[in-house]
Design an enzyme around this catalytic site. Structure first.
Site, PDB file in Angstrom:
ATOM      1  N   LYS A 242       0.854  -1.189   0.000  1.00  0.00           N
ATOM      2  CA  LYS A 242       0.000   0.000   0.000  1.00  0.00           C
ATOM      3  C   LYS A 242       0.889   1.239   0.000  1.00  0.00           C
ATOM      4  O   LYS A 242       1.672   1.454   0.920  1.00  0.00           O
ATOM      5  CB  LYS A 242      -0.920   0.020   1.215  1.00  0.00           C
ATOM      6  CG  LYS A 242      -1.791   1.277   1.270  1.00  0.00           C
ATOM      7  CD  LYS A 242      -2.496   1.431   2.599  1.00  0.00           C
ATOM      8  CE  LYS A 242      -3.152   2.799   2.688  1.00  0.00           C
ATOM      9  NZ  LYS A 242      -3.672   3.089   4.051  1.00  0.00           N
TER      10      LYS A 242
ATOM     11  N   GLY B 180      -8.124   9.140  10.336  1.00  0.00           N
ATOM     12  CA  GLY B 180      -8.354   9.198  11.774  1.00  0.00           C
ATOM     13  C   GLY B 180      -9.410  10.183  12.229  1.00  0.00           C
ATOM     14  O   GLY B 180      -9.643  10.345  13.425  1.00  0.00           O
TER      15      GLY B 180
ATOM     16  N   ALA C 265      -9.626   5.549   4.910  1.00  0.00           N
ATOM     17  CA  ALA C 265      -9.524   6.737   5.777  1.00  0.00           C
ATOM     18  C   ALA C 265     -10.865   7.432   5.974  1.00  0.00           C
ATOM     19  O   ALA C 265     -11.616   7.644   5.027  1.00  0.00           O
ATOM     20  CB  ALA C 265      -8.502   7.739   5.257  1.00  0.00           C
ATOM     21  N   GLY C 266     -11.138   7.757   7.236  1.00  0.00           N
ATOM     22  CA  GLY C 266     -12.293   8.578   7.572  1.00  0.00           C
ATOM     23  C   GLY C 266     -13.491   7.838   8.120  1.00  0.00           C
ATOM     24  O   GLY C 266     -14.408   8.454   8.668  1.00  0.00           O
TER      25      GLY C 266
ATOM     26  N   ASN D 203      -8.658   1.539  10.345  1.00  0.00           N
ATOM     27  CA  ASN D 203      -7.827   1.217  11.503  1.00  0.00           C
ATOM     28  C   ASN D 203      -8.382   1.903  12.746  1.00  0.00           C
ATOM     29  O   ASN D 203      -8.875   1.268  13.671  1.00  0.00           O
ATOM     30  CB  ASN D 203      -6.385   1.617  11.254  1.00  0.00           C
ATOM     31  CG  ASN D 203      -5.424   1.135  12.343  1.00  0.00           C
ATOM     32  OD1 ASN D 203      -4.222   1.288  12.232  1.00  0.00           O
ATOM     33  ND2 ASN D 203      -5.919   0.525  13.412  1.00  0.00           N
TER      34      ASN D 203
END
Length: 260
Positions: A100, A161, A187-188, A209
């Site tokens: 990635k 995040g 993301a988000g 994550n």
């Protein structure tokens, strides 16, 4: 249900999960198991996968024989740093080539620097890496990355995040409609409904994550995310009813009713 196919390999789960920010490797493993994820991302600069022989290794908690590792370049701000990091990852993981790529623009927003990202992608693809790439939600950029040879594009839903969810579904829809490689929201995502919306739009998968690791109960949230991704995918395949603005339709049939 059809599998997720990335770089010629099939996966049952459409949820990809990061391995950072957990209390310890035991919690990491418990959350990954609850999520059902088969692909796990690893920040090479922040996680021990053999660089430090004297410290606990993620390889022991998440054996590569069971999970597909996705080394990432988190913390890299130039193409050169990202390329160097992934070359190191390939060496540490015995020639592993699925990676990635992310090249960040600044430490405050963690927004992708697409000029440097494209530069790095060209080099890495040329060196035989199978590149999944974190990018902005720009349909033109996404198409360029596909043309370079990236095996998946990973547009952000909102800032890394932030937990703000999908802020621009329209751009994501354009990317989904135009690209042939898998489109994975990265993301988000903040909660289960965000993951479901991404999948209902037609995204091939979701990567997260902080949404799991930052929850009060990460293992329980991982389980919720697993179900959310599965529900969103099924809803997408089922085909939702058309929206009818300012027009109601009875739920029960009106033909053949008993008159008064």
């Amino acid at each position: 249900m059809t599998p997720l196919v990335i770089a010629g390999r099939s996966y049952t789960s459409r949820l990809l999960v990061g391995t950072g920010k957990y209390q310890d490797f035991a919690q990491t493993r418990a959350a990954i198991d609850a999520s059902g994820a088969e692909i796990v991302t690893v920040a090479i600069r922040r996680t021990n996968i053999g660089q430090d022989p004297g410290q606990p290794s993620l390889l022991d908690a998440l054996p590569p024989s069971r999970f597909t590792y996705l080394p990432n370049t988190a913390g890299c701000y130039t193409a050169e740093d990202a390329i160097r990091t992934l070359r190191l990852a390939r060496e540490l993981l015995d020639g592993h080539d699925l990676v990635k790529l992310e090249v960040l623009g600044d430490p405050q927003s963690l927004y992708p620097n697409m000029v440097e990202t494209i530069k790095a992608a060209q080099v890495l693809v040329g060196e035989g890496f199978k590149v999944m790439v974190y990018c902005s939600d720009d349909p033109i950029i996404a198409r360029q990355l596909e043309d370079i040879g990236c095996v998946a594009v990973m547009p952000l839903a909102s800032l890394i995040g932030s937990g703000m969810g999908i802020l621009n579904p329209w751009n994501l829809q354009i990317i989904i409609d135009r690209l042939k490689v898998p489109v994975i929201v990265d993301a988000g995502v903040g909660t289960a409904s965000d993951a479901t919306i991404a999948m209902e739009l037609g995204c091939d998968a979701v990567l997260m994550n902080t949404a799991i690791a930052g929850a009060a109960n990460p293992v329980l949230m991982a389980s919720a995310m697993r179900k959310a991704v599965e529900a969103g995918r099924e809803a997408y395949l089922a085909g939702r009813m058309p929206k009818k603005a300012y027009q109601a339709t009875p739920s029960s049939p009106t033909a053949g009713i008993i008159g008064t």
